[in-house]
Design a protein around this motif. Structure first.
Motif, PDB file in Angstrom:
ATOM      1  N   UNK A   9     -48.750 -43.237  57.593  1.00  0.00           N
ATOM      2  CA  UNK A   9     -48.185 -44.023  58.691  1.00  0.00           C
ATOM      3  C   UNK A   9     -47.126 -44.982  58.178  1.00  0.00           C
ATOM      4  N   UNK A  10     -46.185 -44.462  57.446  1.00  0.00           N
ATOM      5  CA  UNK A  10     -45.272 -45.336  56.724  1.00  0.00           C
ATOM      6  C   UNK A  10     -44.382 -46.182  57.627  1.00  0.00           C
ATOM      7  N   UNK A  11     -43.837 -45.586  58.683  1.00  0.00           N
ATOM      8  CA  UNK A  11     -42.986 -46.392  59.569  1.00  0.00           C
ATOM      9  C   UNK A  11     -43.803 -47.507  60.213  1.00  0.00           C
ATOM     10  N   UNK A  12     -45.010 -47.142  60.658  1.00  0.00           N
ATOM     11  CA  UNK A  12     -45.881 -48.160  61.256  1.00  0.00           C
ATOM     12  C   UNK A  12     -46.225 -49.250  60.256  1.00  0.00           C
ATOM     13  N   UNK A  13     -46.366 -48.844  59.022  1.00  0.00           N
ATOM     14  CA  UNK A  13     -46.673 -49.818  57.984  1.00  0.00           C
ATOM     15  C   UNK A  13     -45.568 -50.866  57.925  1.00  0.00           C
ATOM     16  N   UNK A  14     -44.329 -50.400  57.968  1.00  0.00           N
ATOM     17  CA  UNK A  14     -43.200 -51.323  57.968  1.00  0.00           C
ATOM     18  C   UNK A  14     -43.277 -52.279  59.146  1.00  0.00           C
ATOM     19  N   UNK A  15     -43.580 -51.724  60.303  1.00  0.00           N
ATOM     20  CA  UNK A  15     -43.669 -52.578  61.492  1.00  0.00           C
ATOM     21  C   UNK A  15     -44.795 -53.593  61.350  1.00  0.00           C
ATOM     22  N   UNK A  16     -45.920 -53.129  60.828  1.00  0.00           N
ATOM     23  CA  UNK A  16     -47.064 -54.025  60.641  1.00  0.00           C
ATOM     24  C   UNK A  16     -46.702 -55.190  59.730  1.00  0.00           C
ATOM     25  N   UNK A  17     -46.025 -54.864  58.647  1.00  0.00           N
ATOM     26  CA  UNK A  17     -45.630 -55.903  57.693  1.00  0.00           C
ATOM     27  C   UNK A  17     -44.755 -56.947  58.389  1.00  0.00           C
ATOM     28  N   UNK A  18     -43.761 -56.451  59.121  1.00  0.00           N
ATOM     29  CA  UNK A  18     -42.844 -57.373  59.789  1.00  0.00           C
ATOM     30  C   UNK A  18     -43.588 -58.232  60.805  1.00  0.00           C
ATOM     31  N   UNK A  19     -44.470 -57.615  61.557  1.00  0.00           N
ATOM     32  CA  UNK A  19     -45.215 -58.377  62.552  1.00  0.00           C
ATOM     33  C   UNK A  19     -46.093 -59.425  61.896  1.00  0.00           C
ATOM     34  N   UNK A  20     -46.639 -59.078  60.770  1.00  0.00           N
ATOM     35  CA  UNK A  20     -47.460 -60.017  60.021  1.00  0.00           C
ATOM     36  C   UNK A  20     -46.643 -61.272  59.733  1.00  0.00           C
ATOM     37  N   UNK A  21     -45.419 -61.050  59.276  1.00  0.00           N
ATOM     38  CA  UNK A  21     -44.553 -62.180  58.960  1.00  0.00           C
ATOM     39  C   UNK A  21     -44.295 -63.038  60.188  1.00  0.00           C
ATOM     40  N   UNK A  22     -43.911 -62.387  61.271  1.00  0.00           N
ATOM     41  CA  UNK A  22     -43.516 -63.175  62.440  1.00  0.00           C
ATOM     42  C   UNK A  22     -44.701 -63.839  63.126  1.00  0.00           C
ATOM     43  N   UNK A  23     -45.836 -63.147  63.159  1.00  0.00           N
ATOM     44  CA  UNK A  23     -46.966 -63.722  63.872  1.00  0.00           C
ATOM     45  C   UNK A  23     -47.748 -64.707  63.023  1.00  0.00           C
ATOM     46  N   UNK A  24     -48.319 -64.207  61.949  1.00  0.00           N
ATOM     47  CA  UNK A  24     -49.209 -65.045  61.153  1.00  0.00           C
ATOM     48  C   UNK A  24     -48.465 -66.154  60.426  1.00  0.00           C
ATOM     49  N   UNK A  25     -47.358 -65.781  59.809  1.00  0.00           N
ATOM     50  CA  UNK A  25     -46.752 -66.718  58.900  1.00  0.00           C
ATOM     51  C   UNK A  25     -45.767 -67.635  59.597  1.00  0.00           C
TER      52      UNK A  25
END
Lengths: 348, 348
Positions: free
Chosen positions: B299-315
């Motif tokens: 799920x590589x593309x989704x992985x990229x999206x997950x990473x980005x969302x992590x940054x914007x939401x959590x951090x």
DNA sequence: TTTATATTCGCAATCGATTGCTTAGTAATT
DNA sequence: AATTACTAAGCAATCGATTGCGAATATAAA
């Protein structure tokens, strides 16, 4: 952790009872500082874990060691390879790459151009999107004093540096090869004709036919067959014709060639005996299909390097240089899928 | 063309007999300006073709809407896909990506980290290089107040945000599948064990064997077989053993699985009847080899999206958040190369 | 009409590094 | 000893946008 202070040259200056200017000069290897103070500055900079603030430096110096890249999709092999090549060279020159993908959308392409202009990049390297409309945004790049290099898919009537493949010649060579192998009715799968690269490939196809005194048959030229699925659909249609083609040149991509191959398998049409297949791009998989697929290599990584070198060599010079067009010769890779003559498929 | 003046807010201010501060406020939609002047400013800004200088803005505001990404190679499918996913999300948030490739070199990785720190990026997203040595450069990122997200290949003993695949589980599932299909001697092609992902895959392999009461045989575990060539060499060695394996799990990549397949073809070993093959990554070509190759999708593309969302939401939140580890479940894609039971290869 | 409140805008400092110019200090030359 | 030449380092302006603070003007309330 957040918003903590980073050490600046002022911190170093204060600690050493120096002026910031001296610190700056020491760090930038300027010769207007004594060896002793330079030593001292470098030492304390390391101690305080000083990192230069490129924002400030770039603002002051008026330029940014950064190059913007805009491609339709980052994760298409061709573009990924070009970017890898670009990065290789730019890295060595201390430049960074900012990457944008247009997703084949003109709007996004324009927006990306604007952010890159805002970022004050030194150069924008672009391969335009499929629904490219007009070149005002590209002209704007030049108007802002930013270098512009177009590659692969380029806007024909805008005079800028360009690095392109000789699509027409490659296409001609591929079709000539098919003819030499004894194929008589060669079909063409076309890409969107608003992109010049696809037009050129079509031209090459037509030129090759004419050169060998073959008739150019419109019914053998299928528009917009540039994905695996569309390639498959087109192939089914072609093979069901009263007089089906005995070869298909998927000029758009290896993916559409793959669609051709799959349909041929399903319909029991022997490749290369009854149907020759030629793709475009030399994707990794063309080597390992059965039979392996004849295709055209675009030297994509080298293309990236060429583009970067163009920037550093030609455009780095102060004198105004006339935009130059670099034409890269793609290479026909002959594999089993078109070897009608020499069966046994010994060639790899 | 070179070094020409770009219009600044001062140019706009002068033209309108305003102060630059008002122009700034007008452009930034600040409410401390009258609607009339805002109109006027926007209009003249458009007329003068004004483009904001992000360098100045970022310097003043102390942060940069830019995220740095460091990967071993930009043009490997997995990484290209992750980057594509990242770009998709970050673009929507108005952030840019600066991409660096480490070329699997630790030195280059450290240098890239340093330039990204200098660039004052808001966040660095990294998948470490194969010859990863120590994590001091990563600690330095945090020390400079920059967010850090590791993905896929992560430094185990550094506590940061991480997005990883559950390699062990996926690996276990793949091997269990092979066992269920009736394979009895299952070999493993390993990757460099200093990268945790490869260690985890090996652990999964061992766990599956143990779970099904199979013996763990060291002679069936081949180290460093992570390219097509190395996979081929390993396979030749394995198949020439007195008691050769009847299945090979190329845990490193689909490329090594491809090497396995080619050797099997050359040696006349039937796949999947006499040899089962399972790869890792779900590269495009695994679907179209003969037989098609069973593999694991990350799920590589989704992985990229997950990473980005992590940054914007959590951090993005002001409060200190405890580093979080997101575990993405890869998916076993069963194809013909392991279907010993149900011959006929009807599954795609 | 006077006072109180709100709007709108200007002033000037700031972010951090760079650089032209000036000054102080040292060395070289006559 | 006096003048010149040169080195090293400081001062202050600059790059362009942002922002706290205060002044001026306009509007509302008394």
């Amino acid at each position: 952790m957040k918003n903590q202070k980073r050490t600046t040259i002022y911190d170093i200056a204060k600690k050493l009872n120096l002026n910031a200017s001296s610190v700056s000069r020491a760090l930038s290897n300027n010769n207007n500082v004594s060896a002793a103070t330079r030593e001292l500055v470098l030492k304390t900079a390391a101690e305080l874990n000083y990192k230069q603030n490129s924002l400030a430096s770039n603002l002051r110096r008026g330029h940014n060691k950064t190059i913007g890249v805009i491609v339709p999709h980052i994760n298409q092999n061709f573009f990924a390879d070009v970017i890898a090549g670009l990065e290789e060279v730019t890295y060595q020159q201390g430049y960074n790459l900012i990457i944008c993908q247009s997703n084949e959308s003109y709007t996004r392409e324009v927006e990306s151009v604007n952010t890159l202009i805002n970022q004050h990049v030194s150069c924008i390297i672009i391969s335009v999107s499929a629904d490219f409309e007009d070149d005002s945004h590209l002209r704007n790049i030049l108007a802002q004093g930013i270098q512009l290099i177009q590659f692969d898919r380029v806007a024909d009537n805008l005079e800028t540096f360009k690095v392109v493949n000789d699509n027409e010649r490659a296409s001609m060579e591929a079709v000539s090869h098919l003819i030499t192998q004894g194929y008589q009715r060669i079909a063409l799968l076309e890409g969107p004709q608003n992109l010049n690269i696809f037009k050129q490939r079509k031209d090459g196809y037509i030129a090759a036919l004419k050169k060998h005194n073959f008739e150019v048959l419109p019914e053998l030229m299928i528009e917009n067959a540039w994905t695996k699925e569309l390639g498959a659909i087109a192939t089914r249609k072609l093979l069901n014709m009263p007089m089906p083609p005995d070869a298909i040149f998927a000029s758009t991509s290896d993916f559409s060639a793959l669609g051709v191959l799959e349909v041929a398998h399903k319909m029991g049409v022997m490749v290369p005996e009854k149907l020759g297949i030629c793709g475009y791009s030399n994707e990794a998989f063309t080597e390992i299909t059965t039979p392996s697929i004849t295709t055209i290599d675009q030297h994509s990584v080298d293309m990236g390097k060429t583009i970067a070198n163009l920037f550093f060599q030609e455009m780095g010079s102060e004198k105004e240089v006339r935009p130059k067009i670099v034409n890269i010769q793609p290479k026909l890779i002959v594999r089993s899928s078109t070897l009608k003559n020499k069966l046994g498929r010994s060639v790899r």
